[in-house]
Design an enzyme around this catalytic site. Structure first.
Site, PDB file in Angstrom:
ATOM      1  N   ALA A 110      34.820  11.075 -47.242  1.00  0.00           N
ATOM      2  CA  ALA A 110      34.503  12.326 -46.561  1.00  0.00           C
ATOM      3  C   ALA A 110      35.393  13.431 -47.102  1.00  0.00           C
ATOM      4  CB  ALA A 110      34.698  12.207 -45.056  1.00  0.00           C
ATOM      5  N   LYS A 111      34.778  14.579 -47.307  1.00  0.00           N
ATOM      6  CA  LYS A 111      35.503  15.785 -47.684  1.00  0.00           C
ATOM      7  C   LYS A 111      35.748  16.577 -46.411  1.00  0.00           C
ATOM      8  CE  LYS A 111      34.917  20.023 -50.421  1.00  0.00           C
ATOM      9  NZ  LYS A 111      33.959  20.826 -51.220  1.00  0.00           N
ATOM     10  N   ILE A 112      37.021  16.783 -46.077  1.00  0.00           N
ATOM     11  CA  ILE A 112      37.358  17.471 -44.829  1.00  0.00           C
ATOM     12  C   ILE A 112      38.341  18.605 -45.111  1.00  0.00           C
ATOM     13  CG2 ILE A 112      36.974  15.401 -43.434  1.00  0.00           C
ATOM     14  CD1 ILE A 112      40.069  15.128 -43.241  1.00  0.00           C
TER      15      ILE A 112
END
Length: 261
Positions: A176-178
């Site tokens: 996930a890109k957060i």
């Protein structure tokens, strides 16, 4: 599905992915400060750097430019996206299929969900089909996990970022890109609630070299597995220098002082 750590998207369990979907998402104005980067080939060249484990682009760039870089660049097929011209709550429609991305030689898939948008349910349903189709072709999925929309007051708030990380885990993303939520402890919490799913830091708007690299150092020290960055790489005149610095911080545990020396 093999472990994402065993795919080309990772090096020693870490990732540095360049994102180059901004021409669609934000428009050509993102290239005004460094107009040569409007030529996608220049960013594909940057992605041949040893530190880079993937380049995230939309279908047209993959079709037109990736065939010249199949041996040197790992393609992250960004399957959905929107323009900056529409009004109302955010929604990113799917623009190409998992099957077509696999035919083009993609090494991974990218997808955005705007949690908190009134179109959240549509994007979640579309992601379901992408995630399950990705299993059929054995490709990892990176979720751009972005809390944006009428239901979100502060998309950078620590609890909101942690929620985005947990949502990505529960929907079946492989990474996930957060957003960077602030402090080292805030990043640790987001990493903890993401379970076994690695999280990567979103780069955001361009800031100074030192400010950007300190955020990356904090993120990695707290257990983050790297970055997915666009403007903080290719909007710089000397992008190779920042990639060299990222390589030291992400893979070697170097300090900001070390890499800027």
């Amino acid at each position: 599905m093999q472990s994402v750590a065993d795919t080309p998207l990772c090096r020693d369990g870490k990732s540095i992915v360049i994102a180059m979907d901004h021409g669609l998402e934000r428009g050509p104005s993102v290239f005004r400060s460094i107009p040569e980067r409007a030529d996608p080939a220049t960013v594909f060249e940057l992605a041949t750097h040893d530190a880079v484990t993937g380049l995230g682009v939309q279908k047209g760039l993959a079709e037109t430019y990736y065939p010249s870089y199949t041996e040197d660049v790992n393609l992250v097929a960004k399957l959905n996206g929107k323009t900056n011209m529409v009004m109302g709550d955010r929604y990113a429609p799917q623009n190409w299929t998992v099957e077509y991305a696999a035919e083009l030689g993609a090494d991974a898939l990218g997808y955005t969900i705007y949690f908190g948008s009134n179109r959240e349910a549509d994007m979640m349903a579309e992601f379901r089909d992408v995630q399950e189709s990705a299993r059929d072709v054995d490709l990892p999925v990176v979720l751009w996990s972005y809390p944006r929309g009428q239901g979100v007051n502060d998309h950078d708030a620590p609890d909101t970022v942690a929620y985005a990380a947990r949502a990505a885990l529960e929907l079946g993303a492989d990474l996930a890109k957060i957003k960077h939520p602030g402090t080292l402890a805030d990043v640790e919490w987001a990493v903890d609630v993401a379970g076994r799913m690695p999280v990567l830091m979103s780069g955001g708007a361009t800031v100074s070299d030192e400010a950007f690299l300190r955020d990356v150092q904090t993120f990695v020290e707290a257990g983050g597995r790297g970055v997915t960055v666009g403007r903080n790489i290719w909007q710089r005149e000397d992008a190779t220098r920042i990639l060299d610095a990222l390589e030291g911080i992400v893979y070697e545990g170097a300090s900001v002082e070390d890499v800027l020396r």
